[in-house]
Structure formats: C-alpha cells, structure tokens
Design an enzyme around this catalytic site. Structure first.
Site, PDB file in Angstrom:
ATOM      1  N   LEU A 165      75.763 160.188 162.829  1.00 38.39           N
ATOM      2  CA  LEU A 165      75.510 159.184 163.865  1.00 38.39           C
ATOM      3  C   LEU A 165      75.982 157.818 163.363  1.00 38.39           C
ATOM      4  CD1 LEU A 165      74.086 158.200 166.521  1.00 38.39           C
ATOM      5  CD2 LEU A 165      71.961 158.063 165.218  1.00 38.39           C
ATOM      6  N   GLU A 210      77.607 154.546 161.697  1.00 38.85           N
ATOM      7  CA  GLU A 210      78.999 154.107 161.499  1.00 38.85           C
ATOM      8  C   GLU A 210      78.987 152.765 160.766  1.00 38.85           C
ATOM      9  OE1 GLU A 210      80.858 153.932 165.342  1.00 38.85           O
ATOM     10  OE2 GLU A 210      80.643 156.096 165.652  1.00 38.85           O
ATOM     11  N   ILE A 261      76.851 159.733 155.337  1.00 37.45           N
ATOM     12  CA  ILE A 261      76.492 161.021 155.936  1.00 37.45           C
ATOM     13  C   ILE A 261      75.974 161.991 154.865  1.00 37.45           C
ATOM     14  CG2 ILE A 261      77.289 162.938 157.371  1.00 37.45           C
ATOM     15  CD1 ILE A 261      77.084 160.081 158.736  1.00 37.45           C
ATOM     16  N   GLN A 286      53.556 149.665 137.491  1.00 38.14           N
ATOM     17  CA  GLN A 286      52.638 148.672 136.917  1.00 38.14           C
ATOM     18  C   GLN A 286      51.662 149.328 135.934  1.00 38.14           C
ATOM     19  OE1 GLN A 286      53.461 145.722 137.690  1.00 38.14           O
ATOM     20  NE2 GLN A 286      51.867 144.563 136.648  1.00 38.14           N
ATOM     21  N   ILE A 287      51.150 150.487 136.328  1.00 41.15           N
ATOM     22  CA  ILE A 287      50.187 151.192 135.466  1.00 41.15           C
ATOM     23  C   ILE A 287      50.879 151.645 134.175  1.00 41.15           C
ATOM     24  CG2 ILE A 287      48.821 153.338 135.296  1.00 41.15           C
ATOM     25  CD1 ILE A 287      48.220 152.861 138.371  1.00 41.15           C
ATOM     26  N   HIS A 288      52.134 152.035 134.286  1.00 41.92           N
ATOM     27  CA  HIS A 288      52.885 152.452 133.098  1.00 41.92           C
ATOM     28  C   HIS A 288      53.309 151.256 132.223  1.00 41.92           C
ATOM     29  CE1 HIS A 288      53.207 156.380 135.059  1.00 41.92           C
ATOM     30  NE2 HIS A 288      53.785 156.870 133.995  1.00 41.92           N
ATOM     31  N   GLU A 337      66.848 157.327 158.653  1.00 39.74           N
ATOM     32  CA  GLU A 337      66.186 157.833 159.872  1.00 39.74           C
ATOM     33  C   GLU A 337      65.398 156.717 160.580  1.00 39.74           C
ATOM     34  OE1 GLU A 337      64.970 161.883 159.915  1.00 39.74           O
ATOM     35  OE2 GLU A 337      66.311 162.399 158.268  1.00 39.74           O
ATOM     36  N   THR A 394      65.004 152.229 159.964  1.00 43.13           N
ATOM     37  CA  THR A 394      64.305 151.319 159.052  1.00 43.13           C
ATOM     38  C   THR A 394      62.886 151.049 159.558  1.00 43.13           C
ATOM     39  OG1 THR A 394      65.039 149.411 160.321  1.00 43.13           O
ATOM     40  CG2 THR A 394      66.463 150.077 158.493  1.00 43.13           C
TER      41      THR A 394
HETATM   42  N1  COS Z   1      63.673 160.628 172.896  1.00 38.76           N
HETATM   43  C1  COS Z   1      64.406 160.861 174.007  1.00 38.76           C
HETATM   44  N2  COS Z   1      65.056 159.899 174.681  1.00 38.76           N
HETATM   45  C2  COS Z   1      64.983 158.651 174.189  1.00 38.76           C
HETATM   46  C3  COS Z   1      64.257 158.327 173.033  1.00 38.76           C
HETATM   47  C4  COS Z   1      63.570 159.383 172.385  1.00 38.76           C
HETATM   48  N3  COS Z   1      62.846 159.166 171.283  1.00 38.76           N
HETATM   49  N4  COS Z   1      64.358 157.008 172.779  1.00 38.76           N
HETATM   50  C5  COS Z   1      65.135 156.494 173.751  1.00 38.76           C
HETATM   51  N5  COS Z   1      65.501 157.495 174.601  1.00 38.76           N
HETATM   52  C6  COS Z   1      66.297 157.375 175.815  1.00 38.76           C
HETATM   53  C7  COS Z   1      65.695 156.307 176.722  1.00 38.76           C
HETATM   54  O1  COS Z   1      64.701 156.873 177.554  1.00 38.76           O
HETATM   55  C8  COS Z   1      66.913 155.826 177.514  1.00 38.76           C
HETATM   56  O2  COS Z   1      67.161 156.747 178.536  1.00 38.76           O
HETATM   57  P1  COS Z   1      67.309 156.243 180.081  1.00 38.76           P
HETATM   58  O3  COS Z   1      68.508 155.330 180.039  1.00 38.76           O
HETATM   59  O4  COS Z   1      67.536 157.491 180.834  1.00 38.76           O
HETATM   60  O5  COS Z   1      66.046 155.544 180.385  1.00 38.76           O
HETATM   61  C9  COS Z   1      68.042 155.938 176.502  1.00 38.76           C
HETATM   62  O6  COS Z   1      67.605 156.890 175.507  1.00 38.76           O
HETATM   63  C10 COS Z   1      68.342 154.617 175.835  1.00 38.76           C
HETATM   64  O7  COS Z   1      67.135 154.177 175.246  1.00 38.76           O
HETATM   65  P2  COS Z   1      66.887 152.679 174.772  1.00 38.76           P
HETATM   66  O8  COS Z   1      67.343 151.741 175.852  1.00 38.76           O
HETATM   67  O9  COS Z   1      65.492 152.575 174.269  1.00 38.76           O
HETATM   68  O10 COS Z   1      67.934 152.577 173.562  1.00 38.76           O
HETATM   69  P3  COS Z   1      68.256 151.372 172.603  1.00 38.76           P
HETATM   70  O11 COS Z   1      69.722 151.219 172.491  1.00 38.76           O
HETATM   71  O12 COS Z   1      67.436 150.174 172.944  1.00 38.76           O
HETATM   72  O13 COS Z   1      67.822 151.925 171.136  1.00 38.76           O
HETATM   73  C11 COS Z   1      66.451 152.386 169.281  1.00 38.76           C
HETATM   74  C12 COS Z   1      66.631 152.247 170.805  1.00 38.76           C
HETATM   75  C13 COS Z   1      66.447 151.074 168.530  1.00 38.76           C
HETATM   76  C14 COS Z   1      65.089 153.065 169.174  1.00 38.76           C
HETATM   77  C15 COS Z   1      67.555 153.310 168.677  1.00 38.76           C
HETATM   78  O14 COS Z   1      68.798 152.678 168.687  1.00 38.76           O
HETATM   79  C16 COS Z   1      67.235 153.769 167.272  1.00 38.76           C
HETATM   80  O15 COS Z   1      66.399 154.649 167.056  1.00 38.76           O
HETATM   81  N6  COS Z   1      67.927 153.182 166.260  1.00 38.76           N
HETATM   82  C17 COS Z   1      67.804 153.614 164.891  1.00 38.76           C
HETATM   83  C18 COS Z   1      68.791 154.674 164.621  1.00 38.76           C
HETATM   84  C19 COS Z   1      68.466 155.400 163.358  1.00 38.76           C
HETATM   85  O16 COS Z   1      67.370 155.849 163.122  1.00 38.76           O
HETATM   86  N7  COS Z   1      69.493 155.528 162.538  1.00 38.76           N
HETATM   87  C20 COS Z   1      69.389 156.284 161.349  1.00 38.76           C
HETATM   88  C21 COS Z   1      70.562 157.172 161.324  1.00 38.76           C
HETATM   89  S1  COS Z   1      70.244 158.782 160.919  1.00 38.76           S
HETATM   90  S2  COS Z   1      69.864 158.835 159.013  1.00 38.76           S
END
Ligand code: COS
Length: 386
Positions: A124, A126, A156, A341-343, A368, A370
């Site tokens: 996911l 980038e 990744i 700290q304990i160590h 997953e 922050t």
């Molecule tokens: N499950 C299912 N659908 C979800 C969801 C969830 N947990 N969270 C959001 N959605 C859906 C929303 O309902 C929305 O759908 P509709 O347009 O039909 O209403 C759509 O996805 C977009 O949601 P939203 O507007 O909330 O998205 P944002 O762009 O504001 O992003 C966050 C929300 C910040 C929560 C998201 O970008 C995120 O989780 N970022 C972190 C990414 C991450 O964890 N990266 C680590 C990489 S993997 S190691």
C-alpha cells in the site's frame, strides 16, 4: 470461523514450547546474521503458522481473532523477526483475498498461502503516500483484458521473500473509490525490488521497495473482480492487522518485563538486590499494570471483532482496534524504556536483550498506522457518534 478450544490449547502449548526451545535460543543468531534461518522457517511451515488465520477449507488452521491474538502474544515473547516471517501470510498479505476475493481467487491463492509455499506481502505505502493512504499514485491502466501497473511501493515487509503482493493501485480518479486491490505475482516482467532497507531494529525482517514499470496484470486479478473497492479492502485489512499488532506488543511487553525482573533479582547494588529498592519496584509495577490493561483491552476488542458480522464494517470496532493499537504500542515503548532504565548501563549494551527490544518495538508505533493515525480514527468516530 474458529478452532475448538481444546485443539487451540494444544496448538498454543506446542507453540509455547517451540518458542522457548527453538526461537529464543536462535535470537542472537538472527541478530548477528540479519536472517531467520531456513530450518526455522521450515519448522514454522510444519507447525502451520503460515495458515493460522486461513479457514480450514483452504488448508489453514482457522483461528478466530481472539485466538489469533493469543498466538500473536506468544510470538511477541521472542525476537519480532520470527513473527514477521509469517506475519504477512497470517494478516495483511492474505486477508484482502480472504475478505473480499472471488471464490476462484480464494481457491487459487489461499491454500498456498496457508502452507507457506507462497509468501504474500501487502503493498500500500508509497514514497509520497504513507499515512495518507488514499493519496497513492501507483496507476493501473486498462489495456484489453489486462492492466498495466506502474509506480513504487515502499517499506514492503517480506517483499524479498514474496511470491505475490496484495497491491493497491489507482484504476480511477483521485478519490479513495478510485483505488483497486490486485493480486500481483512477483517475477512478472517490469516488477523489480529495491535494495534491502537498513533499519533501526528488527534485524532479520526483510523490507524493501517494489518498483513496477508497466507490469501486465490480468483484470481478473482485481480482488473481488470489481474495480474501485481496494481502499476499503485495505482499511478492513488494517483494522484486523492493528489488533494483531496490539497483541504482539503485549507479548513483547511481557518478555521485556520478564527480562527486567530477572535482572532486578540478580543485580546487587548498595548491598542488596536492586529489585528490593522501591524505586525499581515502582517501575516494574507500572509495567505490569500497563501490560495487564493493554492485554485486557486487546482481548475485549478481539471478542467484539469476532462477534461482528464477518466481512461487515463496524466503525465502532474499527475505532476500538485503533484504541488497542495506540495504547499497547505506546505501552510497550514505555515498558522497554523502563527495561533499559532498570538494567542501568547494561541496558545500553548489546549483549543484554533489552537494548535490542527497545529498538525493535519502536516500529510498532509506526507501521499499520502511526499512533497519530489511530488518534484520527478514534477522534473521527467519536465526533460522528450520536
Ligand atoms: N473499513 C472499511 N471501510 C473504511 C474504513 C474501514 N476501517 N475506514 C474508512 N473506510 C471507508 C469509508 O467509509 C469511506 O467510504 P465511503 O466513501 O463509501 O463513505 C472510504 O473508506 C474513505 O474513508 P475516509 O474518508 O475515512 O478516508 P481517509 O482518506 O480520510 O483516510 C485514514 C482515513 C487516515 C484512516 C486512512 O488513510 C489510514 O488508515 N491511513 C493509515 C494507513 C496505514 O495504516 N498505513 C500503514 C501501511 S501498511 S504497514
């Protein structure tokens, strides 16, 4: 989907033995050589660890979320590199296919993922889209019955080992609904890997960039067969992954606390064991209480997760998973800090494992999602509640 409790406890005690007898003694080797030995990976396959979360009908063990969290807790009690080998097959790599894949996709990929024959990664992030996951730029352009995918995926996990990627790319416009999830086999022309990332900790884990230059992928590889659903698939996968990471954080806190207690019992200063000093006991007590609070939270949310309709979205459960991820990963950071700290000075020296674990757990607050992303998810849901 779950394993009956009696069989589960048998599995858990076998795993506990495997961790104590095979993994813990190999920790220094992994740290030194930056690699999980192949014979340990083979043993993990034998134990079925790659298929923990895959239903039995596809050759997996079929744990429910609460059971998976118990296993993640156990895996957290040793160097996190071991869990990382199986982590993407159990979680973020496989779950998109399991949750949203077509019957054909499930039949094609899940049995090989469950056996460990196929390592699958989640692609996911980038260079310009980390926390803002909806901003990915990797493009998939329709060309006959195929898509041509171009872009770069970053950090990744397991990419160097992967036989396939659950990969998010933009098939439509700039909004979240313009994103599709694909199964992209590794080794396709145009798909190359970057050099291995050199990280602060977690030696033995493998991460790198995945570069795609007009990689031809059949349209049939879109997870679920319909474009535009990839962002939601990714979010659902991450909800689940966040709970898994929370349990892992608790397991690691348990291990670090154990190391800290053992040190406090044997190290003497001012004529007595340092653990007999109340200031040291206070640090141990804070860690114990926070671990108990974190683990109770994880178990409670995991049961809520199992109780919801499978595959359905429950924003309350998503919010609770974020609470668990935020609390437990911050908690293990504090436990690791107190462990050092304990160590005392020894805590800064590589031959004591708390130094290593201190570096290793730092990642838990980043990947997953922050801590700040978890806060956003929690805050947004609270503001939407009636
Ligand atoms: N499950 C299912 N659908 C979800 C969801 C969830 N947990 N969270 C959001 N959605 C859906 C929303 O309902 C929305 O759908 P509709 O347009 O039909 O209403 C759509 O996805 C977009 O949601 P939203 O507007 O909330 O998205 P944002 O762009 O504001 O992003 C966050 C929300 C910040 C929560 C998201 O970008 C995120 O989780 N970022 C972190 C990414 C991450 O964890 N990266 C680590 C990489 S993997 S190691």
């Amino acid at each position: 989907m779950s394993l009956d409790q009696e069989t589960f406890y048998l599995l858990k005690s076998t795993l506990q033995r495997f961790i104590q007898e095979r993994l813990v003694p190999a920790e220094n080797d992994v740290e030194e050589h930056d690699k999980v030995p192949d014979d340990i990976v083979d043993d993990m396959k034998e134990l079925g660890l790659f298929g923990l979360s895959i239903p039995e009908e596809y050759g997996g063990i079929g744990l429910n979320m609460a059971q998976e969290c118990e296993v993640a807790y156990e895996l957290g009690r040793t160097a996190l590199a071991f869990r990382s080998v199986v982590g993407t097959n159990i979680g973020i790599g496989s779950q998109g296919i399991l949750m949203d894949g077509t019957p054909e996709q499930k039949a094609e990929y899940l049995p090989r993922i469950a056996s460990g024959e196929l390592i699958v990664s989640f692609a996911l992030t980038e260079p310009d889209a980390g926390s803002d996951a909806a901003a990915i730029k990797t493009r998939a352009v329709l060309d006959g019955v195929d898509y041509l995918i171009s872009g770069t995926k970053r950090f990744i996990t397991n990419a160097p080992r992967a036989g396939a990627f659950t990969l998010m790319a933009r098939t439509g416009g700039a909004e979240a609904s313009g994103i599709s999830a694909f199964v992209v086999p590794a080794g396709l022309p145009g798909l190359t890997l970057g050099k291995p990332d050199r990280k602060m900790g977690q030696r033995g884990t493998k991460t790198c960039d995945v570069n795609l230059d007009n990689v031809r992928v059949p349209a049939a590889n879109i997870i679920g067969g319909t474009p535009g659903k990839g962002f939601k698939t990714a979010m659902k996968v991450l909800d689940r992954g966040r709970l898994h990471i929370s349990a892992l954080a608790c397991g690691m806190a348990h291990r670090i606390l154990g190391e800290s207690i053992a040190y406090a019992q044997q190290r003497k200063q001012f004529g007595q064991r340092i653990g007999d000093f109340q200031l040291v006991q206070a640090m141990l007590a804070d860690s114990q209480a926070e671990l108990l609070a974190g683990w109770s939270l994880v178990q409670s949310v995991a049961h809520r997760y199992d109780a919801k309709v499978s595959g359905a979205r429950d924003p309350e459960v998503s919010m609770q998973a974020s609470c668990a991820k935020m609390f437990t990963t911050e908690m293990v950071g504090r436990v690791a800090d107190r462990g050092v700290q304990i160590h005392g000075g020894s805590g800064y020296i590589n031959e004591y494992k708390v130094e290593r674990f201190y570096r290793d757990v730092r990642l838990l607050r980043l990947y997953e999602g922050t801590t700040q992303i978890q806060q956003l998810v929690i805050g947004k849901q609270l503001m939407q509640s009636a």
